[in-house]
Design a protein around this motif. Structure first.
Motif, PDB file in Angstrom:
ATOM      1  N   UNK A 174     -14.187   5.762  -2.567  1.00  0.00           N
ATOM      2  CA  UNK A 174     -13.967   5.158  -1.254  1.00  0.00           C
ATOM      3  C   UNK A 174     -13.254   3.821  -1.447  1.00  0.00           C
ATOM      4  N   UNK A 175     -11.952   3.900  -1.469  1.00  0.00           N
ATOM      5  CA  UNK A 175     -11.109   2.725  -1.708  1.00  0.00           C
ATOM      6  C   UNK A 175     -10.189   2.524  -0.508  1.00  0.00           C
ATOM      7  N   UNK A 176      -9.654   1.309  -0.349  1.00  0.00           N
ATOM      8  CA  UNK A 176      -8.735   1.085   0.766  1.00  0.00           C
ATOM      9  C   UNK A 176      -7.604   2.109   0.775  1.00  0.00           C
ATOM     10  N   UNK A 177      -7.340   2.640   1.936  1.00  0.00           N
ATOM     11  CA  UNK A 177      -6.253   3.597   2.109  1.00  0.00           C
ATOM     12  C   UNK A 177      -6.640   5.053   1.906  1.00  0.00           C
ATOM     13  N   UNK A 178      -7.878   5.321   1.482  1.00  0.00           N
ATOM     14  CA  UNK A 178      -8.243   6.716   1.184  1.00  0.00           C
ATOM     15  C   UNK A 178      -8.393   7.573   2.443  1.00  0.00           C
ATOM     16  N   UNK A 179      -8.420   6.942   3.625  1.00  0.00           N
ATOM     17  CA  UNK A 179      -8.501   7.686   4.881  1.00  0.00           C
ATOM     18  C   UNK A 179      -7.246   7.468   5.732  1.00  0.00           C
ATOM     19  N   UNK A 180      -6.138   7.155   5.094  1.00  0.00           N
ATOM     20  CA  UNK A 180      -4.904   6.819   5.806  1.00  0.00           C
ATOM     21  C   UNK A 180      -4.452   7.927   6.751  1.00  0.00           C
ATOM     22  N   UNK A 181      -4.414   9.170   6.260  1.00  0.00           N
ATOM     23  CA  UNK A 181      -3.941  10.296   7.059  1.00  0.00           C
ATOM     24  C   UNK A 181      -4.552  11.584   6.505  1.00  0.00           C
ATOM     25  N   UNK A 182      -4.276  12.693   7.141  1.00  0.00           N
ATOM     26  CA  UNK A 182      -4.854  13.971   6.716  1.00  0.00           C
ATOM     27  C   UNK A 182      -4.407  14.331   5.299  1.00  0.00           C
TER      28      UNK A 182
END
Length: 76
Positions: free
Chosen positions: A58-66
């Motif tokens: 769980x790092x910054x950007x890991x949920x940016x897009x599908x």
């Protein structure tokens, strides 16, 4: 298909129409999901995977897009 289930979950949050959601649409930046919904998303992803997500991923950007979510969490 797992990606479709992820798309359905995002659309169900009520901030984007199905036709406006692409695999590279920024989710947090475009406010399609809130930071509070990320916790719900993690639980949903764990259910899809059938196992917990390692917190070190769980790092910054890991949920940016599908695409990014699939690459980081769904490609088993």
């Amino acid at each position: 298909m797992i990606r479709q289930q992820l798309r359905d979950w995002i659309v169900a949050q009520g901030r984007v129409a199905r036709g406006d959601l692409e695999d590279d649409t920024p989710l947090l930046e475009d406010r399609l999901i809130t930071s509070l919904q990320v916790v719900e998303l993690i639980l949903f992803l764990e259910a899809l995977r059938g196992r917990p997500i390692d917190a070190t991923r769980l790092v910054p950007g890991c949920f940016r897009d599908i695409d990014t979510i699939a690459r980081n969490f769904l490609e088993l």
